[in-house]
Scaffold this motif. Sequence first.
Motif, PDB file in Angstrom:
ATOM      1  N   GLN A 147       0.829  -1.207   0.000  1.00  0.00           N
ATOM      2  CA  GLN A 147       0.000   0.000   0.000  1.00  0.00           C
ATOM      3  C   GLN A 147       0.864   1.258   0.000  1.00  0.00           C
ATOM      4  O   GLN A 147       0.560   2.238  -0.702  1.00  0.00           O
ATOM      5  CB  GLN A 147      -0.925  -0.008   1.226  1.00  0.00           C
ATOM      6  CG  GLN A 147      -1.974  -1.101   1.203  1.00  0.00           C
ATOM      7  CD  GLN A 147      -2.764  -1.152   2.503  1.00  0.00           C
ATOM      8  OE1 GLN A 147      -2.480  -0.426   3.451  1.00  0.00           O
ATOM      9  NE2 GLN A 147      -3.751  -2.041   2.556  1.00  0.00           N
ATOM     10  N   LEU A 148       1.928   1.239   0.747  1.00  0.00           N
ATOM     11  CA  LEU A 148       2.842   2.378   0.775  1.00  0.00           C
ATOM     12  C   LEU A 148       3.480   2.597  -0.590  1.00  0.00           C
ATOM     13  O   LEU A 148       3.620   3.732  -1.066  1.00  0.00           O
ATOM     14  CB  LEU A 148       3.909   2.151   1.851  1.00  0.00           C
ATOM     15  CG  LEU A 148       4.999   3.229   1.966  1.00  0.00           C
ATOM     16  CD1 LEU A 148       4.376   4.568   2.352  1.00  0.00           C
ATOM     17  CD2 LEU A 148       6.043   2.810   2.990  1.00  0.00           C
ATOM     18  N   TRP A 149       3.863   1.501  -1.231  1.00  0.00           N
ATOM     19  CA  TRP A 149       4.480   1.568  -2.566  1.00  0.00           C
ATOM     20  C   TRP A 149       3.507   2.180  -3.582  1.00  0.00           C
ATOM     21  O   TRP A 149       3.866   3.078  -4.356  1.00  0.00           O
ATOM     22  CB  TRP A 149       4.894   0.155  -2.968  1.00  0.00           C
ATOM     23  CG  TRP A 149       5.281  -0.038  -4.410  1.00  0.00           C
ATOM     24  CD1 TRP A 149       4.542  -0.643  -5.369  1.00  0.00           C
ATOM     25  CD2 TRP A 149       6.508   0.351  -5.035  1.00  0.00           C
ATOM     26  NE1 TRP A 149       5.215  -0.650  -6.556  1.00  0.00           N
ATOM     27  CE2 TRP A 149       6.438  -0.047  -6.381  1.00  0.00           C
ATOM     28  CE3 TRP A 149       7.661   0.995  -4.593  1.00  0.00           C
ATOM     29  CZ2 TRP A 149       7.453   0.173  -7.280  1.00  0.00           C
ATOM     30  CZ3 TRP A 149       8.682   1.227  -5.493  1.00  0.00           C
ATOM     31  CH2 TRP A 149       8.586   0.813  -6.824  1.00  0.00           C
ATOM     32  N   ASN A 150       2.278   1.714  -3.546  1.00  0.00           N
ATOM     33  CA  ASN A 150       1.273   2.249  -4.469  1.00  0.00           C
ATOM     34  C   ASN A 150       0.987   3.720  -4.190  1.00  0.00           C
ATOM     35  O   ASN A 150       0.779   4.514  -5.109  1.00  0.00           O
ATOM     36  CB  ASN A 150      -0.017   1.437  -4.365  1.00  0.00           C
ATOM     37  CG  ASN A 150       0.162   0.023  -4.874  1.00  0.00           C
ATOM     38  OD1 ASN A 150       1.019  -0.250  -5.702  1.00  0.00           O
ATOM     39  ND2 ASN A 150      -0.649  -0.896  -4.353  1.00  0.00           N
ATOM     40  N   PHE A 151       0.948   4.084  -2.913  1.00  0.00           N
ATOM     41  CA  PHE A 151       0.722   5.492  -2.580  1.00  0.00           C
ATOM     42  C   PHE A 151       1.837   6.371  -3.114  1.00  0.00           C
ATOM     43  O   PHE A 151       1.576   7.454  -3.668  1.00  0.00           O
ATOM     44  CB  PHE A 151       0.612   5.651  -1.054  1.00  0.00           C
ATOM     45  CG  PHE A 151       0.669   7.084  -0.594  1.00  0.00           C
ATOM     46  CD1 PHE A 151      -0.443   7.903  -0.703  1.00  0.00           C
ATOM     47  CD2 PHE A 151       1.839   7.611  -0.067  1.00  0.00           C
ATOM     48  CE1 PHE A 151      -0.396   9.235  -0.293  1.00  0.00           C
ATOM     49  CE2 PHE A 151       1.897   8.938   0.342  1.00  0.00           C
ATOM     50  CZ  PHE A 151       0.776   9.746   0.238  1.00  0.00           C
ATOM     51  N   TYR A 152       3.065   5.940  -2.963  1.00  0.00           N
ATOM     52  CA  TYR A 152       4.212   6.736  -3.429  1.00  0.00           C
ATOM     53  C   TYR A 152       4.139   6.953  -4.932  1.00  0.00           C
ATOM     54  O   TYR A 152       4.309   8.074  -5.431  1.00  0.00           O
ATOM     55  CB  TYR A 152       5.504   6.043  -3.027  1.00  0.00           C
ATOM     56  CG  TYR A 152       6.736   6.627  -3.675  1.00  0.00           C
ATOM     57  CD1 TYR A 152       7.090   7.950  -3.462  1.00  0.00           C
ATOM     58  CD2 TYR A 152       7.539   5.849  -4.496  1.00  0.00           C
ATOM     59  CE1 TYR A 152       8.221   8.493  -4.066  1.00  0.00           C
ATOM     60  CE2 TYR A 152       8.670   6.373  -5.100  1.00  0.00           C
ATOM     61  CZ  TYR A 152       9.008   7.697  -4.888  1.00  0.00           C
ATOM     62  OH  TYR A 152      10.119   8.227  -5.491  1.00  0.00           O
ATOM     63  N   LEU A 153       3.862   5.881  -5.672  1.00  0.00           N
ATOM     64  CA  LEU A 153       3.794   6.009  -7.127  1.00  0.00           C
ATOM     65  C   LEU A 153       2.633   6.921  -7.540  1.00  0.00           C
ATOM     66  O   LEU A 153       2.783   7.768  -8.433  1.00  0.00           O
ATOM     67  CB  LEU A 153       3.620   4.625  -7.753  1.00  0.00           C
ATOM     68  CG  LEU A 153       4.783   3.645  -7.559  1.00  0.00           C
ATOM     69  CD1 LEU A 153       4.452   2.302  -8.191  1.00  0.00           C
ATOM     70  CD2 LEU A 153       6.076   4.204  -8.138  1.00  0.00           C
ATOM     71  N   ALA A 154       1.484   6.750  -6.888  1.00  0.00           N
ATOM     72  CA  ALA A 154       0.320   7.568  -7.253  1.00  0.00           C
ATOM     73  C   ALA A 154       0.515   9.019  -6.849  1.00  0.00           C
ATOM     74  O   ALA A 154       0.090   9.931  -7.559  1.00  0.00           O
ATOM     75  CB  ALA A 154      -0.938   6.995  -6.597  1.00  0.00           C
TER      76      ALA A 154
END
Length: 1625
Positions: free
Chosen positions: A119-126
């Motif tokens: 979830q953190l990874w997806n948040f960073y990319l988004a």
Amino acid sequence: MEPLELVSGKALWGVICGTYILPSDEVVGEELQLATQHLQLGLCAYEKPSGSHYEDWAKSADIKPNEKEFVKKIFPLLNLTASQSWEILKLFLLNDFRGEASLSEILGSQRDEETFLAQLWNFYLADRLHLLRCLRHIVANTANPNHPYQGLFRDFMHDVVDKDGTLGDSLVKQVMLCSRMVPPTVQTHGPHLPTHGSHNWLTHHLAELREALATLLVYYGSTTHLPSPDTFQKLLQLAQGGGLGGRAEIQDILRDSHRPLVEALDATHVLLLTLIINADSSTSNHSLCEAGWIKRLDPIMTGLGARTPHHAPLLAWAVLQLRAMGDYLRSCSKTYHKLAQRALHGKVFSYLETSLNNPTIEGDELLLRLASSVVYSLVCAAAGCLDLERMGCLPELNSLAKTCLAQDPPASLFWTEEDGATGLLLPPALEVFPQDVEPLLSLTTALALANPESCLKVIELLSELPNLTWVANEADFENISMRGTDCITKNTLQPLPSLTVPPRTEGKIVSNNPPVIVWQTPCNAWQALLVFMRQLDQEFSRGVVVPDPKILATVCSTTKLLTAIHSTVPEQLPAFVHFVDQSLALLRRLSQAMRPPSSLVAALLEFLASVAADEPERIWSEIEGCPLLPYFVAPQPVAGGKRGKSDPFLSYRAGGLRALVCGEEAASGSYPILKSYTKLLTQAIKGGVSGGSVGGGIVFMSREVTGAIMCWCYKDYKERDSVLDECLTLLHHTLEASELNSYLRDLVVHQLVDKSSAGQTLLSVVVNGASFESALNQPTHSPVSTHARRLTRTAQMGLSILHRLVGEESSIGGLSQLLCAAPTPGIALGGGRLMKGSGSPPHLALTIALYVHQRLNPRLSYLALLTLTRFAQKLDVPLVACLGSEADGIRDALLRRLDSDTEDVGVKVALLRLLKASTTKQQGLTNAFLTPPEKLLDPLTSLLTNPSSNETGQKLTLAIVELVDALWSEKYTTATAYFQDKEDFWDALGHPLISEKPGEMSDAVAGHTLRILAHQLFASDTEPRDSLKNVMDKFCDPVKGNICQWSKHIIKHLESDSSSGSNVRELLLPAWRDFLVVLVARAKTWLLTKQKITLASDILSGLVYQLDSRVMDEKATNLLAQLYLALVKHCGKQLVETTDCFKSLSKLLLLMQEAVMETPVHCHFMILGAALRMVTLTEASYESQDEVIVLLDPVLALVQQHGRLAGSANPSVTSEAILNIATALLHQCLLRCHPDTAELHLNYSPVVPALLHATEIYMQSGKDDVVGELLRLIATLSRISHQSDDLSTDTLSSTLTLTIPPSKTSLLSEVVWGVVWGVIREGVRGVEGGVNIAAVHLSALCGSLAAPHRQPGLALATAALVTALAPHASLWIVTHAASYSQLTSAVTRCIHVTTHLLCTPRVVQLELSGQESGSYNRNAISAADPTSSVISSATTAVLNNMLQVLCTCLSAIIALGPELTDLMCGPGIDVGAWTLFFHPSFRPVSAHDPTAQPSLASLTSVLDLFDSHASKESRGVSPCRSGAPEVGLDTRVLATCAEQALLILLTQATLALMSPETPPRDALRVRHGLADEMNSFFTRWLGRRPAVSPLPISTGGTGITSSSHIDLSYLRLAQQLVGRLSATK
């Protein structure tokens, strides 16, 4: 240099988007300033880890060790420094994580660390992508006047972000940076890289590249900045080979799912390069036309063309260079001609049209306008220097140009230029009209959609075309002269009805097979188009199954053009009224066709839907009952009977529309008919149109369409979402329509809550909408795209419909089906995939609660909170239980949003309203938010401390005080105790009330604030806190006069008829009532006397206004009456001292009497109660006459009025309570008025008959209280009235004697008193009435005298009656001897019994307490309660009443006997004519023997009683036994009793001694006894006190001496008389 502070792009987007949330300019400006550096650097702001970055950060970071270890895990994953990784983590927890806000709690309880890291990874990319979108949004709207922050963005761009004009270079750097990025691997990003991490990274990477290029496109297209040739070369080189999306390093992970992103990236890149080349600009100063740069760039350009995206910049470069060379170098331009041909042969125009239709460009209005301008400029430039017609490019060019011309800038350019694209497009279209209308209509339709100016020019153009083209038939050639291809008419030709070619018109044959001639004559295209519509109408009227395809296509194109014109310039509708009429006629005609053409039906419905937006009544009245459309008529209710169960859709028919929609369109996957019909139906509902066709359409959509929408096939997901949006919009307006038939509305509601019908679709929309933000977060979507807005609107409509369903009473039963139902499986909005969960579906309340995580569109969260509020009010189960394990996460998310400065105020208000609603029925939810209390209450205090003065800020303040008020009202001690300890809370709460004048502050806010203060002051048993005391001191400050200003403000609004006073009536006035009542009752020191008088005067003024107005506000009148009563109760003494107090009160009472039918009963009661309180506060003497005399007339009128209304069938007019208190008020007024003055007022008021009538009515219904008050007033009136037939003893006795039963002793006593005063007033004439009541109630009267301690009131009245009748004893005896003998005997014995009881007060107390005393001895008394030695106040009151009875009985005996002077001095007195009431002896007589005659010892006992209770200073040794209790008897009455007893003793002893019937021995005993008993009494009292009391004078009543001692002169005289009587003859 200060370290860079990262900001969340997603959070920043929510602040600046200007679409769903509108924070103030100050808030937006602050957020932009914080994000300035990050926006300038963009993707370059993210630093890769290097060196000892983690160690350096760990040394300076003040966080827990486990948090540092967690950062050590995530910085390789994010490929950022430890410092920035920590910042990203905090931003994720604050803005996107759905769970606890504390990282320590997460690290301690996170079960699946990999999920959290993903979830953190997806948040960073988004978030990186959102940051780029924010920058583009700012750049794109600097010149957009429709954006709310346009000025702010413009200044921010010019003065901050692009101050030095370097933003373009920064964006190019970001593009170059992205072009060098490589996909993440486990080796580069650590072992925590998610399973699909590389795939997700590539998706966002391609989107980042496209977003950066799009920002450059907008930047260069909307500013004066131009890139350098070197920058252009860099960007051009990125397009070589496979382009940015075809780089070798990403090919291994490139999938088919990435193809749309690659296409969008290529399209944006191509448009950017085309914009920079700017082939249509001046070439004289064009940097790309310099020889050096041409030499450098030509090789690169020559190498392009391997891919289709290369052709656009290739064509632009070739056209630019061809234009730069000019005519003199055309011979040297073969190279560029070849490049242009290469591009044209590569279908460059088709590709450009495809690029414009790309969802990422088409869905962004600003980007589409810019891209259309870029493409159209290239088309114009190419048309100017290339022979596109010879190259065969006109069809592609036509299609592309029409796509561009639908936008504003190209359309404006089209009408200004004469050559170029205009020369290629318009003349050929004009040349073939009306033989072929498609070229001209498609072109003008696009132009009509662009802008109003272009649309008006279209109307003007079609009004007069330069020529007319038509096919000539054989008959026409007879009237035509031919010369080769040239021809001229001989006579008038008529190609079409209403279109003619005049004689001598020249023409030219442009085609021979068939012969088509272009006539050089003006032509009105509108007439031609109308003719085509009429021809088609005629074909259908003739029963043609398949109409002429050409005419059909012409009519369809015509209606599309008309729709475009009306949507752009609706004010031109009157000019097209014939087209509207013909369209309506065609639609009605189509209903007769066996297979109506679907294209025509769709086009007609679309046009009529557009017209219906302005004229719904006209359109639907014309198509009412059309067989093509559904039809339904709600059944009429059956009068006087119940309707049996039947099919509710019995009168419903689907019409031909069902086959078209559910058959043809459902099979094709395209739904133009359904969408147009839905729009048309929506306009009918919005316009308030009703009828069978409208009702049938609603039933058709709710029953047959909505439930099947999710199961139909569609050509693409956009079509499905569009249909769904239109359908939900219709249902939403249906539920909102207040004029809709209730039966039809219930049918729609039942369908929407039916999980097997439309309810399933609604549930799917709501469930999908809860996660649709994750779909919008996908790189393939943009939050500002048309599709995103449609999805948002669909979710909004779903929530809004559900919100209204929960509020519908008819849906409560069926709604339970949806609460735990599952949505349609496998279907998600927006073309995404619906995540499949395991287990049973969640509760619907939880699904709605998940909307609180929506941050991109706060409107969804707002609607979700409104729906949850309805659930909180309607559900019978705890809402917090429905949320399950998600409750804590949802609570924390809402509290973060409440505490956010950038959050939408509407969301905050909705949350506060939810909490307010939950305080009553959902205590669990409220307690969850109050655990711990500071999480909720601290933000509330902060928001109160810094309120906003705008409208939204006032709504927020109101919501806050509403919630706080509810917490106090519902006794949430956790919250109230926390607030009480916060000093800043009271300051913030009271500041508006103190600092703002009434009218400047919201009345609703003031009302809740006052309620909170009232609750606190009432509930607090201790001294108020300093902060609260400070607020109250300021509010009640007499100098500033805040409290009096609010009082006048309230009264002013109550006296106004404007709607602005609704908050005053409904909220402020009740709160003001509570506040003032508590203030005057519990905190009297805060108000000065002057303020109290002012407040009372204002309230009285308001009451007078209400009672005097035509339409009385009952609620306001009741509240004012309550408030006035409270003020009088607690501040009456100060109010009585004012001069005009009773005058104003008199006016109020008079108005109340006049408005008796309109004034509420409760209001009567309170106003009369206040008046009674005011009167009783005055002195009960004639000195108060001047004050209360003004009340006498209105009170008399009120008593008379309500007395006559007694027993009325209308309980809202009067009641026994009103008459009771009005009677008491009149009674008190009469007690304070001199009888002569009262008599003057009574003479003009027939109040007595009304009183007697009311007495009879209420006695029958058992209302003893009011009857008692009425009888007391009658008795008083009888006392003060001189002569009145209504109050004569005969009237009273005949009216009341049998009305009052003997058992009602308290009532009977008042009747007796009335008769007593009548007998005294009337004399002989009143004897008969007095004897009458004595005879009727003889048993009760005698019984009261036998037990005076139990019925002291009746005993006193009876003794007074005997006293009044005594002067007429002979007439009494003649009239009714039995009553005379029994009553006189009872009076005599009452003297004996009463004296005995007064000497034994403890016995009286025992009997009154219900204990049997048995024999009066010490054993009985000692067995009682030890506290019986203390005489209670109640017993003392009874003893004093008995003393009054004793005094009156003694007076009665005196009146019944002879005068002492007559006995001793009168000659020849007949001793036998007088009765000897006491036995001539001094022997003791038992008080318990009712047959024993009292002796003279009973009279000496009275003297002993006086002696024992005399003051200590004036008595010797008390003869009472030791241990006698102290009794507070009235010594004045006691002294009078002693004087009377002494007089009777002398009189009775003299009679006994003078009577011949007395034996000598008895006479001797009398003398001795008299001497013995009296000598000791005289010895104790004579010579010790001065003479202070004259002899008592009896007037037939109880004459009470003014002294507490017996007159000594009287005692000396009595001593002498006793001495003479004691002397032996």
